[in-house]
Design a protein around this motif. Structure first.
Motif, PDB file in Angstrom:
ATOM      1  N   VAL A   1      58.004  12.888   8.848  1.00 59.06           N
ATOM      2  CA  VAL A   1      57.044  13.893   8.402  1.00 59.06           C
ATOM      3  C   VAL A   1      57.412  15.060   7.987  1.00 59.06           C
ATOM      4  N   GLY A   2      57.462  15.567   6.636  1.00 61.20           N
ATOM      5  CA  GLY A   2      57.962  17.078   6.467  1.00 61.20           C
ATOM      6  C   GLY A   2      56.765  18.049   6.635  1.00 61.20           C
ATOM      7  N   VAL A   3      57.512  18.662   7.507  1.00 54.79           N
ATOM      8  CA  VAL A   3      56.632  20.093   7.889  1.00 54.79           C
ATOM      9  C   VAL A   3      57.361  21.411   7.411  1.00 54.79           C
ATOM     10  N   GLU A   4      56.773  21.821   6.597  1.00 57.46           N
ATOM     11  CA  GLU A   4      57.647  22.819   5.659  1.00 57.46           C
ATOM     12  C   GLU A   4      56.923  24.104   5.429  1.00 57.46           C
ATOM     13  N   GLU A   5      57.633  25.258   5.284  1.00 56.95           N
ATOM     14  CA  GLU A   5      56.958  26.548   4.851  1.00 56.95           C
ATOM     15  C   GLU A   5      57.736  26.872   3.675  1.00 56.95           C
TER      16      GLU A   5
ATOM     17  N   VAL B   1      58.433   8.234   4.406  1.00 62.51           N
ATOM     18  CA  VAL B   1      58.616   9.784   4.324  1.00 62.51           C
ATOM     19  C   VAL B   1      57.264  10.204   3.714  1.00 62.51           C
ATOM     20  N   VAL B   2      56.428  11.002   4.698  1.00 62.22           N
ATOM     21  CA  VAL B   2      55.170  11.806   4.036  1.00 62.22           C
ATOM     22  C   VAL B   2      55.284  13.187   4.514  1.00 62.22           C
ATOM     23  N   HIS B   3      54.190  14.085   3.586  1.00 61.66           N
ATOM     24  CA  HIS B   3      54.393  15.296   3.988  1.00 61.66           C
ATOM     25  C   HIS B   3      53.111  15.767   4.443  1.00 61.66           C
TER      26      HIS B   3
END
Length: 297
Positions: A37-41, A248-250
């Motif tokens: 899980v892409g956890v992005e800023e 792969v998910v975001h």
């Protein structure tokens, strides 16, 4: 194996999957599955961005708000859904999230997620950095995760899957066990670096909601069907070979309600066969495979 020359990029040798030694995953499983899980800023108004609405006027609050949905809503729903299927994900973490959305970090910890280093901000790129700059950048990421989680990250996944000529050498030198950026194989592969070997963890370039749903404009249902088909085909192939499947998910893409509903159907399909597979985190896979690749088992 040593007589086979490295590919022209110098990072790994050719190897036909049908000619390799075999082993099994825990409990005799042939297929290991991990969900990332892409956890992005993102830095508002500067650097790189992932946009749903290209060409928006500046200041671009429209696309920024769409991305912010991930850390305000989508991540929590994704984590809850994964936990309901007994899936402990890998979180591809921009360390800026520690400062901007600490509740997301707490939720990831609660479900036993592995934190994979994913840069400071997703507005960053390693491309174009000189080795000194890149070393300092990698160390800043490692130091922050180590301070917050009590230990260093085992894996790295580059923002935007971007690299400098020295990235793999520097990752190995900084003590990373694996990198999750490449899909040259369905099994982990040793990469050659100036600081020793680095494991390449199979990473789904197409079972990735960013490249497929946003980049190629596939629907959420198309994406879910891709996951199901990949799973069924790899489960069949894994009868005789140890394989790794990744999804792969975001949080701001698949965390959107209509996409989460479609993704859930694919997760249900996978979970229905969980007795026949190994639902794992990349760190677990790297440890298990690395030991057997070293021993030739």
């Amino acid at each position: 194996m040593s007589a086979i020359p490295l590919a022209t990029h110098g990072r790994y040798r050719f190897s036909a999957i049908k000619d390799r030694p075999t082993y099994r995953w825990p409990n005799g499983a042939g297929l290991a599955v991990y969900v990332a899980v892409g956890v992005e800023e993102y830095s508002f108004g500067e650097g790189l961005t992932e946009d749903l609405f290209p060409g928006a006027s500046k200041p671009d609050l429209v696309n920024a708000s769409w991305r912010d949905y991930g850390n305000r809503v989508g991540a929590f729903r994704l984590f809850d859904r994964l936990a309901s299927f007994g899936i402990r994900p890998a979180v591809l973490l921009n360390t800026a999230v520690y400062d901007h959305a600490p509740a997301v970090i707490a939720a990831a910890r609660e479900i036993g997620a592995e934190f994979v280093a994913h840069g400071v901000s997703n507005s960053d790129t390693l491309a174009g950095m000189n080795p000194q700059e890149e070393t300092a950048y990698l160390r800043a990421v490692v130091e922050r995760i180590t301070r917050e989680e009590g230990g260093p990250p085992a894996g790295w996944s580059s923002p935007w899957l971007a690299h400098s000529p020295a990235t793999l050498d520097l990752l190995a030198a900084e003590g990373f066990e694996y990198v999750a950026d490449f899909r040259m194989d369905d099994q982990p592969v040793w990469l050659a670096t100036q600081a020793g070997r680095l494991l390449s963890m199979p990473y789904a370039l197409e079972l990735n909601d960013s490249t497929t749903i946003i980049g190629r404009q596939a629907s959420a249902r198309d994406f879910a069907e891709m996951i199901v088909d990949e799973f069924d085909e790899m489960l069949e192939a894994s009868r005789t070979q140890p394989l790794v499947m990744s999804v792969v998910v975001h949080s701001f893409i698949s965390g959107q309600p209509f996409r989460l509903r479609a993704l859930t159907r694919a997760l249900e399909h996978i979970a229905a066969r969980k007795d026949a597979i190994w639902l794992a985190r990349p760190r677990d896979i790297a440890t298990w495979a690395g030991e057997r690749m070293n021993s030739g088992a």
